[in-house]
Write a protein that holds these residues in place. Structure first.
Motif, PDB file in Angstrom:
ATOM      1  N   LEU A 261     -75.860 -59.011  78.796  1.00 48.16           N
ATOM      2  CA  LEU A 261     -76.217 -58.600  77.441  1.00 48.16           C
ATOM      3  C   LEU A 261     -75.727 -59.686  76.478  1.00 48.16           C
ATOM      4  CD1 LEU A 261     -77.527 -56.157  75.940  1.00 48.16           C
ATOM      5  CD2 LEU A 261     -75.204 -55.307  75.565  1.00 48.16           C
ATOM      6  N   ILE A 262     -76.628 -60.276  75.744  1.00 52.61           N
ATOM      7  CA  ILE A 262     -76.318 -61.447  74.926  1.00 52.61           C
ATOM      8  C   ILE A 262     -76.617 -61.157  73.460  1.00 52.61           C
ATOM      9  CG2 ILE A 262     -76.712 -63.923  74.618  1.00 52.61           C
ATOM     10  CD1 ILE A 262     -78.383 -63.472  77.419  1.00 52.61           C
ATOM     11  N   VAL A 263     -75.667 -61.423  72.602  1.00 52.64           N
ATOM     12  CA  VAL A 263     -75.868 -61.362  71.150  1.00 52.64           C
ATOM     13  C   VAL A 263     -75.844 -62.790  70.630  1.00 52.64           C
ATOM     14  CG1 VAL A 263     -74.902 -60.625  68.941  1.00 52.64           C
ATOM     15  CG2 VAL A 263     -74.842 -59.080  70.904  1.00 52.64           C
ATOM     16  N   ARG A 264     -76.843 -63.115  69.821  1.00 50.81           N
ATOM     17  CA  ARG A 264     -76.935 -64.459  69.258  1.00 50.81           C
ATOM     18  C   ARG A 264     -76.997 -64.348  67.736  1.00 50.81           C
ATOM     19  NH1 ARG A 264     -79.466 -69.157  71.839  1.00 50.81           N
ATOM     20  NH2 ARG A 264     -80.038 -67.676  73.473  1.00 50.81           N
ATOM     21  N   MET A 265     -76.232 -65.180  67.052  1.00 49.45           N
ATOM     22  CA  MET A 265     -76.247 -65.180  65.584  1.00 49.45           C
ATOM     23  C   MET A 265     -75.924 -66.565  65.063  1.00 49.45           C
ATOM     24  SD  MET A 265     -72.661 -63.174  64.735  1.00 49.45           S
ATOM     25  CE  MET A 265     -73.058 -61.844  65.864  1.00 49.45           C
ATOM     26  N   ASN A 266     -76.121 -66.750  63.782  1.00 42.63           N
ATOM     27  CA  ASN A 266     -75.800 -68.032  63.167  1.00 42.63           C
ATOM     28  C   ASN A 266     -74.297 -68.306  63.263  1.00 42.63           C
ATOM     29  OD1 ASN A 266     -75.017 -69.764  60.585  1.00 42.63           O
ATOM     30  ND2 ASN A 266     -77.167 -70.166  61.061  1.00 42.63           N
ATOM     31  N   ALA A 267     -73.946 -69.572  63.445  1.00 38.01           N
ATOM     32  CA  ALA A 267     -72.536 -69.949  63.592  1.00 38.01           C
ATOM     33  C   ALA A 267     -71.713 -69.560  62.367  1.00 38.01           C
ATOM     34  CB  ALA A 267     -72.431 -71.451  63.852  1.00 38.01           C
ATOM     35  N   GLN A 268     -72.327 -69.535  61.183  1.00 40.24           N
ATOM     36  CA  GLN A 268     -71.590 -69.161  59.975  1.00 40.24           C
ATOM     37  C   GLN A 268     -71.343 -67.663  59.899  1.00 40.24           C
ATOM     38  OE1 GLN A 268     -72.972 -71.020  56.297  1.00 40.24           O
ATOM     39  NE2 GLN A 268     -73.960 -72.646  57.492  1.00 40.24           N
ATOM     40  N   ASP A 269     -72.152 -66.864  60.611  1.00 47.70           N
ATOM     41  CA  ASP A 269     -71.945 -65.417  60.633  1.00 47.70           C
ATOM     42  C   ASP A 269     -70.906 -64.996  61.676  1.00 47.70           C
ATOM     43  OD1 ASP A 269     -73.805 -64.763  58.636  1.00 47.70           O
ATOM     44  OD2 ASP A 269     -75.474 -64.839  60.063  1.00 47.70           O
ATOM     45  N   MET A 270     -70.672 -65.833  62.656  1.00 47.67           N
ATOM     46  CA  MET A 270     -69.826 -65.453  63.781  1.00 47.67           C
ATOM     47  C   MET A 270     -68.375 -65.133  63.391  1.00 47.67           C
ATOM     48  SD  MET A 270     -69.500 -64.756  66.986  1.00 47.67           S
ATOM     49  CE  MET A 270     -70.876 -65.432  67.930  1.00 47.67           C
ATOM     50  N   PRO A 271     -67.698 -65.919  62.543  1.00 47.54           N
ATOM     51  CA  PRO A 271     -66.283 -65.629  62.276  1.00 47.54           C
ATOM     52  C   PRO A 271     -66.023 -64.199  61.810  1.00 47.54           C
ATOM     53  CG  PRO A 271     -66.835 -67.807  61.465  1.00 47.54           C
ATOM     54  CD  PRO A 271     -68.129 -67.172  61.883  1.00 47.54           C
ATOM     55  N   ALA A 272     -66.910 -63.665  60.962  1.00 48.44           N
ATOM     56  CA  ALA A 272     -66.705 -62.317  60.446  1.00 48.44           C
ATOM     57  C   ALA A 272     -66.966 -61.245  61.494  1.00 48.44           C
ATOM     58  CB  ALA A 272     -67.607 -62.084  59.236  1.00 48.44           C
ATOM     59  N   LYS A 273     -67.709 -61.579  62.544  1.00 47.82           N
ATOM     60  CA  LYS A 273     -68.085 -60.592  63.562  1.00 47.82           C
ATOM     61  C   LYS A 273     -67.353 -60.793  64.882  1.00 47.82           C
ATOM     62  CE  LYS A 273     -71.102 -58.887  60.718  1.00 47.82           C
ATOM     63  NZ  LYS A 273     -70.848 -57.579  60.074  1.00 47.82           N
ATOM     64  N   ARG A 274     -66.610 -61.858  64.979  1.00 47.66           N
ATOM     65  CA  ARG A 274     -65.981 -62.190  66.256  1.00 47.66           C
ATOM     66  C   ARG A 274     -65.030 -61.097  66.742  1.00 47.66           C
ATOM     67  NH1 ARG A 274     -64.660 -67.951  68.401  1.00 47.66           N
ATOM     68  NH2 ARG A 274     -63.549 -67.433  70.342  1.00 47.66           N
ATOM     69  N   LYS A 275     -64.209 -60.583  65.873  1.00 51.73           N
ATOM     70  CA  LYS A 275     -63.225 -59.579  66.269  1.00 51.73           C
ATOM     71  C   LYS A 275     -63.913 -58.330  66.802  1.00 51.73           C
ATOM     72  CE  LYS A 275     -59.161 -57.050  64.596  1.00 51.73           C
ATOM     73  NZ  LYS A 275     -58.254 -56.812  63.427  1.00 51.73           N
ATOM     74  N   ALA A 276     -64.982 -57.890  66.121  1.00 49.78           N
ATOM     75  CA  ALA A 276     -65.708 -56.698  66.568  1.00 49.78           C
ATOM     76  C   ALA A 276     -66.324 -56.926  67.940  1.00 49.78           C
ATOM     77  CB  ALA A 276     -66.787 -56.335  65.556  1.00 49.78           C
ATOM     78  N   LEU A 277     -66.889 -58.104  68.151  1.00 42.62           N
ATOM     79  CA  LEU A 277     -67.498 -58.413  69.446  1.00 42.62           C
ATOM     80  C   LEU A 277     -66.447 -58.439  70.552  1.00 42.62           C
ATOM     81  CD1 LEU A 277     -69.925 -61.196  68.205  1.00 42.62           C
ATOM     82  CD2 LEU A 277     -70.663 -59.101  69.361  1.00 42.62           C
ATOM     83  N   GLU A 278     -65.347 -59.123  70.300  1.00 41.30           N
ATOM     84  CA  GLU A 278     -64.318 -59.243  71.327  1.00 41.30           C
ATOM     85  C   GLU A 278     -63.657 -57.904  71.642  1.00 41.30           C
ATOM     86  OE1 GLU A 278     -62.950 -63.912  70.932  1.00 41.30           O
ATOM     87  OE2 GLU A 278     -61.886 -62.402  69.724  1.00 41.30           O
ATOM     88  N   SER A 279     -63.583 -57.019  70.636  1.00 41.16           N
ATOM     89  CA  SER A 279     -62.966 -55.714  70.880  1.00 41.16           C
ATOM     90  C   SER A 279     -63.799 -54.864  71.836  1.00 41.16           C
ATOM     91  CB  SER A 279     -62.764 -54.971  69.553  1.00 41.16           C
ATOM     92  OG  SER A 279     -64.001 -54.555  69.008  1.00 41.16           O
ATOM     93  N   TYR A 280     -65.090 -55.154  71.948  1.00 41.27           N
ATOM     94  CA  TYR A 280     -65.974 -54.448  72.880  1.00 41.27           C
ATOM     95  C   TYR A 280     -66.122 -55.195  74.199  1.00 41.27           C
ATOM     96  CZ  TYR A 280     -67.585 -50.769  69.708  1.00 41.27           C
ATOM     97  OH  TYR A 280     -67.661 -49.656  68.902  1.00 41.27           O
ATOM     98  N   GLY A 281     -65.424 -56.294  74.350  1.00 36.87           N
ATOM     99  CA  GLY A 281     -65.471 -57.035  75.608  1.00 36.87           C
ATOM    100  C   GLY A 281     -66.483 -58.142  75.663  1.00 36.87           C
ATOM    101  N   PHE A 282     -67.073 -58.510  74.522  1.00 38.81           N
ATOM    102  CA  PHE A 282     -68.013 -59.624  74.501  1.00 38.81           C
ATOM    103  C   PHE A 282     -67.247 -60.946  74.556  1.00 38.81           C
ATOM    104  CE2 PHE A 282     -70.822 -56.340  73.137  1.00 38.81           C
ATOM    105  CZ  PHE A 282     -72.107 -56.777  73.396  1.00 38.81           C
ATOM    106  N   GLU A 283     -67.687 -61.820  75.433  1.00 37.25           N
ATOM    107  CA  GLU A 283     -67.091 -63.149  75.531  1.00 37.25           C
ATOM    108  C   GLU A 283     -67.871 -64.106  74.648  1.00 37.25           C
ATOM    109  OE1 GLU A 283     -65.957 -66.582  78.853  1.00 37.25           O
ATOM    110  OE2 GLU A 283     -66.996 -64.740  79.452  1.00 37.25           O
ATOM    111  N   ILE A 284     -67.183 -64.848  73.822  1.00 40.64           N
ATOM    112  CA  ILE A 284     -67.838 -65.819  72.950  1.00 40.64           C
ATOM    113  C   ILE A 284     -68.132 -67.067  73.776  1.00 40.64           C
ATOM    114  CG2 ILE A 284     -67.731 -67.054  70.769  1.00 40.64           C
ATOM    115  CD1 ILE A 284     -67.537 -63.957  70.576  1.00 40.64           C
ATOM    116  N   LEU A 285     -69.408 -67.383  73.903  1.00 40.10           N
ATOM    117  CA  LEU A 285     -69.811 -68.498  74.747  1.00 40.10           C
ATOM    118  C   LEU A 285     -69.711 -69.833  74.013  1.00 40.10           C
ATOM    119  CD1 LEU A 285     -72.976 -67.082  76.532  1.00 40.10           C
ATOM    120  CD2 LEU A 285     -70.648 -67.215  77.398  1.00 40.10           C
TER     121      LEU A 285
END
Length: 294
Positions: A261-285
């Motif tokens: 399962l892959i989520v893709r977003m703009n690099a400038q949007d990632m910092p604000a969403k990184r914590k939420a993604l990682e809390s659900y077990g998403f690995e930042i590629l």
């Protein structure tokens, strides 16, 4: 790039000697030709070309199915992706071209991507009520040993959006609801739609066979994908496919398989969403650890 830079003339000669052999070649003739006259010309041109060792022996290992050992959650910061939106994509190891499921996967991708299909309407309905998903797309990429299936959509990325929750909701809707229904409902796709999809695939292939250059490219590609059996047997497999076979595809490749399962977003949007993604077990590629699913 490092591998290409290290290549030598000797490496290229070895590659040509191994792979550019008659027992690894497929000759396609298309156009206004006389078969008997062409055969004589071909023999004269190529009879001195000697076969070499089989370049595919031992057979290269195929990607296992499932393609991962556990459901895998990943997120990618893409500088080229539009700001304020994100995509979610669910990929599965798919049927390779030697499998009868290959043509069924092709039919599935065409049927599911139709905006009028049940699955497309389900995605659009959820999007309309929640400001969620749009641009649903089903894809099948066929190969001899690395095929994959994909379902994807776009969703808006506001300050309140939790992209991990959106991605998981998409997965549950596609796999948990629609693919389960496709497996268990013998009329999930109307028969007329299946027949129309099959006719469309056959017509697209036939239209390419009319023009010599396109015919040559098509037949060469089909041979690379599956050899003579794919060229000669694909249409029969296509015509025999029905809801029963598509249900089997859903069961084997969606319900009994594991996904990335892959989520893709703009690099400038990632910092604000990184914590939420990682809390659900998403690995930042990163480019260093991104593999076949990208």
């Amino acid at each position: 790039p490092d591998i290409r830079a290290a290549a030598t003339a000797q490496d290229l000669r070895a590659l040509a000697k191994s792979f550019l052999t008659p027992n690894n070649a497929f000759l396609v003739l298309a156009g206004a030709i006389e078969p008997e006259a062409a055969e004589g010309t071909i023999r004269e041109a190529f009879e001195q070309w000697k076969s070499g060792p089989d370049p595919w022996a031992p057979t290269r290992p195929t990607l296992p199915k499932p393609g991962v050992t556990r459901p895998t959650l990943a997120a990618l910061a893409d500088p080229d992706f539009p700001k304020g939106t994100a995509s979610v994509e669910m990929r599965f190891r798919g049927p390779d071209t030697a499998s009868p499921r290959s043509v069924q996967a092709e039919i599935w991708a065409r049927l599911a991507s139709d905006p009028a299909s049940r699955i497309s309407r389900a995605i659009a309905k959820q999007g309309a009520t929640s400001g969620g998903f749009s641009e649903f797309k089903a894809v099948y990429r066929a190969s001899r040993a690395l095929s994959w299936l994909s379902a994807s959509a776009i969703f808006p990325l506001s300050a309140k959006t939790n992209p991990a929750e959106s991605a998981i909701a998409f997965k549950e809707l596609v796999r948990g609801t629609e693919m389960y229904a496709m497996k268990s409902n013998p009329t999930y796709f109307p028969t007329k739609d299946i027949e129309a999809a099959k006719a469309s695939i056959i017509e697209a292939r036939s239209s390419r066979l009319v023009e010599p250059r396109e015919a040559t490219a098509l037949l060469a590609d089909e041979w690379i994908l599956g050899g003579k059996s794919r060229i000669l047997g694909r249409e029969a497999s296509l015509l025999s496919s029905s809801n029963k076979e598509l249900a089997g595809l859903a069961d084997e490749y969606f319900m009994k398989n594991l996904e990335v399962l892959i989520v893709r977003m703009n690099a400038q949007d990632m910092p604000a969403k990184r914590k939420a993604l990682e809390s659900y077990g998403f690995e930042i590629l990163t480019p260093e650890k991104a593999f076949w699913w990208l």
